[in-house]
Design a protein around this motif. Structure first.
Motif, mmCIF file in Angstrom:
data_model
loop_
_atom_site.group_PDB
_atom_site.id
_atom_site.type_symbol
_atom_site.label_atom_id
_atom_site.label_comp_id
_atom_site.label_asym_id
_atom_site.label_seq_id
_atom_site.Cartn_x
_atom_site.Cartn_y
_atom_site.Cartn_z
ATOM 1 N N VAL A 202 -0.714 2.314 -2.486
ATOM 2 C CA VAL A 202 -0.930 1.159 -1.629
ATOM 3 C C VAL A 202 0.142 0.132 -1.965
ATOM 4 O O VAL A 202 0.449 -0.087 -3.140
ATOM 5 C CB VAL A 202 -2.334 0.566 -1.867
ATOM 6 C CG1 VAL A 202 -2.545 -0.678 -1.022
ATOM 7 C CG2 VAL A 202 -3.402 1.607 -1.562
ATOM 8 N N ALA B 67 -1.205 2.899 -7.311
ATOM 9 C CA ALA B 67 -2.084 4.021 -7.004
ATOM 10 C C ALA B 67 -2.870 4.356 -8.246
ATOM 11 O O ALA B 67 -2.306 4.495 -9.326
ATOM 12 C CB ALA B 67 -1.291 5.239 -6.550
ATOM 13 N N MET B 68 -4.157 4.457 -8.114
ATOM 14 C CA MET B 68 -5.021 4.883 -9.198
ATOM 15 C C MET B 68 -4.685 4.163 -10.499
ATOM 16 O O MET B 68 -4.399 4.766 -11.516
ATOM 17 C CB MET B 68 -4.920 6.389 -9.386
ATOM 18 C CG MET B 68 -5.467 7.125 -8.180
ATOM 19 S SD MET B 68 -4.875 8.797 -8.131
ATOM 20 C CE MET B 68 -5.688 9.420 -6.677
ATOM 21 N N LYS B 69 -4.682 2.859 -10.448
ATOM 22 C CA LYS B 69 -4.507 2.018 -11.613
ATOM 23 C C LYS B 69 -3.080 2.000 -12.166
ATOM 24 O O LYS B 69 -2.827 1.425 -13.210
ATOM 25 C CB LYS B 69 -5.463 2.422 -12.754
ATOM 26 C CG LYS B 69 -6.922 2.428 -12.368
ATOM 27 C CD LYS B 69 -7.724 3.025 -13.511
ATOM 28 C CE LYS B 69 -9.106 3.443 -13.071
ATOM 29 N NZ LYS B 69 -9.743 4.319 -14.020
ATOM 30 N N MET B 70 -2.140 2.685 -11.518
ATOM 31 C CA MET B 70 -0.758 2.648 -12.004
ATOM 32 C C MET B 70 0.073 1.797 -11.052
ATOM 33 O O MET B 70 -0.127 1.831 -9.851
ATOM 34 C CB MET B 70 -0.157 4.056 -12.028
ATOM 35 C CG MET B 70 -0.578 4.864 -13.220
ATOM 36 S SD MET B 70 0.185 6.483 -13.160
ATOM 37 C CE MET B 70 1.908 6.033 -13.317
ATOM 38 N N PRO C 209 -0.108 9.943 -9.961
ATOM 39 C CA PRO C 209 -1.236 10.407 -9.151
ATOM 40 C C PRO C 209 -0.752 10.948 -7.815
ATOM 41 O O PRO C 209 0.265 10.507 -7.285
ATOM 42 C CB PRO C 209 -2.081 9.148 -8.957
ATOM 43 C CG PRO C 209 -1.225 8.011 -9.349
ATOM 44 C CD PRO C 209 -0.150 8.508 -10.235
ATOM 45 N N PRO D 128 -5.763 7.449 -2.343
ATOM 46 C CA PRO D 128 -5.021 6.818 -3.442
ATOM 47 C C PRO D 128 -5.764 5.638 -4.049
ATOM 48 O O PRO D 128 -5.314 5.058 -5.019
ATOM 49 C CB PRO D 128 -3.731 6.361 -2.759
ATOM 50 C CG PRO D 128 -4.097 6.175 -1.329
ATOM 51 C CD PRO D 128 -5.197 7.157 -1.030
ATOM 52 N N HIS D 129 -6.909 5.278 -3.502
ATOM 53 C CA HIS D 129 -7.588 4.063 -3.944
ATOM 54 C C HIS D 129 -8.383 4.229 -5.235
ATOM 55 O O HIS D 129 -8.705 3.251 -5.885
ATOM 56 C CB HIS D 129 -8.544 3.574 -2.859
ATOM 57 C CG HIS D 129 -7.848 3.182 -1.596
ATOM 58 N ND1 HIS D 129 -7.151 2.009 -1.479
ATOM 59 C CD2 HIS D 129 -7.704 3.823 -0.418
ATOM 60 C CE1 HIS D 129 -6.624 1.935 -0.262
ATOM 61 N NE2 HIS D 129 -6.944 3.021 0.386
ATOM 62 N N TYR D 130 -8.738 5.468 -5.579
ATOM 63 C CA TYR D 130 -9.688 5.638 -6.681
ATOM 64 C C TYR D 130 -9.160 6.571 -7.752
ATOM 65 O O TYR D 130 -8.041 7.053 -7.689
ATOM 66 C CB TYR D 130 -11.031 6.151 -6.122
ATOM 67 C CG TYR D 130 -11.537 5.295 -4.992
ATOM 68 C CD1 TYR D 130 -11.930 3.978 -5.220
ATOM 69 C CD2 TYR D 130 -11.584 5.788 -3.692
ATOM 70 C CE1 TYR D 130 -12.375 3.171 -4.180
ATOM 71 C CE2 TYR D 130 -12.026 4.991 -2.636
ATOM 72 C CZ TYR D 130 -12.414 3.678 -2.892
ATOM 73 O OH TYR D 130 -12.840 2.891 -1.868
#
Lengths: 171, 510
Positions: A106, A129-132, B358, B388-390
């Motif tokens: 995002v 993305a995914m905390k990165m 990811p 891609p949010h989780y």
């Protein structure tokens, strides 16, 4: 018919010719005699040079190809791409450089606007993305020609984020 | 407290599906919640009812206490299960659920709060006689001078760790090799902690070399009965993220006295916290001295709970619901036994060949492994999308066998028969881990991946894979987005008859 796949940076050519019993397939010049005893959408059973038959699961998404060989020593899944017709320009090419997302994610921040001059290495977009968090930086000094994404937008791997036109012939 | 008859599952993905499965067996009505990004997801399809929370961003959906409580009210449930991650270790959420007159499936809020602060947990464990890693924490409200930090660090010895008081998952954490790096590490960790956890406080801890990560599953009921369900070893990690877990721990198999001491410490920890429901006491063990230290307590169901279920034969989720409903634990410590060996492999949507970035996208094909002793917990099916949010956890593949060697072979065969197309995963990397000599010899420490597999590259595709791709392209067989493969729930080839196949398939021969 010739099929070409990009595998680890190199392009491999696979030729497929129909024969009476099955197919004559050459992979980078190496010949194989292949029969396909069973096939359905998404998978096929391969009999290669009379070796024990192997199930292959197959899928495509855009130019991406996916093959899994369930149960095999090297089962994969293997991923390769159908190369685009025009060969990719590499290195210090001057001209518009499309900066693409290295991973799906995002767009968190867009740090530049069209028309803005940027330095080499300057952060242009922050992707998450995914905390990165990933910074997309300018590969060369130049001028931003186009911002192709907006904050909050979800992007896929390979999607163009920004076009930067180089002003530095030395790259 | 009355028995739970309907449950709101405040989570998504595989754990939501796992919880719904337990509800089915118990005849409990299962209510799922979802974000806009998860409309139509497997956990939504599996539940009796599903409530839209809001946009994809967790703060607008799975982390939004108000919206979750509104969903619980709207569906008239009598209990809420938080799963893991998201709000599972949020004491305010536990309190809000109970204040709304609902059962929170988890421990008392006070226990969550105490264990959520690393320093409070350390202090409590020290008081309970549970060994903690030697370290230094500044007294509350005090800001030590640079000199005070340096003296404390010298007393502990280098290398050491700077950790965030409110931290977890490796964030706000720094390894410091020597005095010259200390001040920068203190500042960096504090900055990271402030932005990640809203609290800048940090403390020092001795760095334990050649560490093994071993944790004990504990369980308490509302009647003061606390038991442990033995251990899980989770030494195979990358950036403090577990990748492969097993039970029992090979290290404790070789050292029964150590197991006895650690299980006593785990029970003491749970009792000190006034613990109820499922929890996990994590330890690190110095593999040369066999000294063990309390690391933290996770006040929730763990991702890796399936391996405990496989070796003990207990269903942890059903136990959670029963204990939350006020029931007594239906067994005594002496009745808990471990049978065989279990291994869990976490299948992540990530690319190990490219910095473990990811990955996301359409799941063009997902064929899960099957067979004796194979369990799959997945939140997705063919045709679903990985958002891609989780979190990147796609599935957990767990196996159970009589011995560790058999379990490793079974896990490898299960991974080899798993098909995931459309999204890059760590499947091949997991197989490389299982095959690594240190893992095989049960001598791996938490450093295995960083030290030996940091530069791992996937095997090059054999000619067979390229032949398959070319023939599939030639014959138009490629599964694509929106289509379902033959192995998926709804096969699209209706008129298929192998006896009429032109290529001459014959049964029993070639």
């Amino acid at each position: 018919m010739e099929y070409r796949y990009e595998v680890g940076g190199a392009v491999v050519s696979v030729r497929v010719e129909r024969t009476g019993e099955g197919y004559a397939v050459t992979v980078d010049g190496q010949p194989f005699t292949v029969r396909v005893p069973l096939q359905r959408p998404g998978w096929l059973l391969l009999d290669i040079d009379g070796q024990p038959q192997q199930l292959a699961q197959v899928a495509a998404h855009g130019a991406q190809r996916w093959v899994a060989l369930p149960g095999a020593t090297a089962a994969g899944p293997f991923e390769f791409a159908v190369p685009s017709v025009a060969p990719r320009r590499r290195g210090a090419a001057v001209g518009p450089a499309a900066l693409t997302a290295q991973m799906p994610g995002v767009v968190r921040r867009v740090l530049v606007a069209a028309g803005e001059a940027v330095e080499r290495g300057q952060a242009l977009v922050l992707l998450e993305a995914m905390k990165m968090e990933i910074r997309v930086t300018a590969p060369q000094a130049g001028v931003v020609r186009r911002v192709a994404v907006a904050v909050g937008q979800a992007v896929e791997r390979g999607q163009t984020l920004i076009d930067v036109e180089g002003s530095d012939p030395g790259g | 407290m009355p028995a739970i008859r309907s449950l709101l599952i405040a989570n998504r993905g595989e754990i939501a599906v796992r919880l719904i499965r337990a509800c089915r067996e118990l005849g409990v009505r299962a209510v799922a919640v979802y974000s806009e990004a998860d409309a139509g997801a497997l956990h939504v399809r599996s539940a009796d009812q599903a409530v839209l929370l809001g946009p994809a961003a967790p703060a607008e959906s799975y982390l939004n206490i108000e919206r979750l409580l509104a969903a619980a009210r709207a569906t008239g449930v009598d209990a809420v299960h938080p799963g893991y991650g998201f709000l599972s270790e949020n004491a305010d959420f536990a309190e809000a659920v109970r204040a709304a007159g609902l059962i929170f499936v988890g421990p008392p809020a006070a226990a969550i709060r105490q264990m959520g602060s690393k320093t409070a947990a350390r202090a409590m464990m020290q008081a309970a006689g549970v060994p903690v890693v030697p370290g230094y924490q500044p007294p509350p409200g005090e800001t030590p001078t640079a000199q005070a930090w340096a003296e404390a660090a010298r007393a502990i010895g280098y290398p050491l760790l700077v950790k965030a008081v409110g931290g977890g998952g490796g964030r706000g954490m720094r390894i410091v090799a020597g005095p010259s790096e200390l001040s920068e590490a203190l500042e960096g960790a504090a900055r990271e902690a402030a932005s990640a956890f809203g609290e800048a406080a940090v403390f020092l801890e001795q760095y334990v070399p050649r560490a093994r990560h071993i944790e004990f599953q504990v369980f308490g009921d509302a009647h003061g009965h606390v038991v442990h369900l033995f251990e899980r070893e989770c030494s195979i990690q990358r950036r403090y993220q577990k990748v492969i877990e097993e039970s029992p721990s090979p290290l404790l198999e070789a050292h029964p006295a150590l197991r006895a001491a650690m299980s006593r410490a785990a029970l003491a920890a749970a009792q000190a916290a006034g613990y109820q429901n499922a929890g996990t006491v994590e330890f690190i063990v110095d593999s040369s001295s066999l000294d063990f230290y309390f690391l933290e307590m996770n006040t929730r169901l763990q991702v890796e709970h399936p391996i405990t279920e496989l070796v003990t034969g207990l269903d942890l989720v059903k136990l959670q619901l029963s204990v939350a409903g006020g029931e007594r634990l239906p067994f005594e410590q002496a009745e808990v036994n471990v049978r065989g060996h279990a291994i869990e492999c976490r299948v992540y949507a990530e690319d190990p060949a490219h910095s473990f970035y990811p990955s996301s996208g359409p799941l063009l094909s997902f064929v899960a492994p099957r067979g004796p002793g194979v369990r799959v917990d997945a939140g997705f099916e063919t045709g679903d999308s990985i958002s891609p949010h989780y979190d990147a956890l796609l599935a957990k593949i767990s196996v159970h066998a009589a011995t560790r060697a058999e379990a490793i072979a079974r896990a490898d065969a299960a991974l080899a028969s798993t098909v995931i197309l459309g999204v890059t995963t760590n499947l091949a990397f997991l197989r490389a881990l299982l095959a690594h000599p240190e893992f095989m010899a049960a001598s791996a420490t938490t450093q295995l991946i960083d030290k030996h597999l940091a530069d791992w590259q996937p095997p090059a595709p054999p000619a067979t894979a390229l032949i398959a791709a070319a023939l599939a392209d030639h014959l138009g067989l490629m599964a694509a987005e929106g289509a379902r493969t033959a192995n998926a729930a709804a096969p699209i080839v209706e008129d298929y008859d192998p006896w009429r196949q032109a290529d001459g398939f014959r049964l029993g021969g070639r």
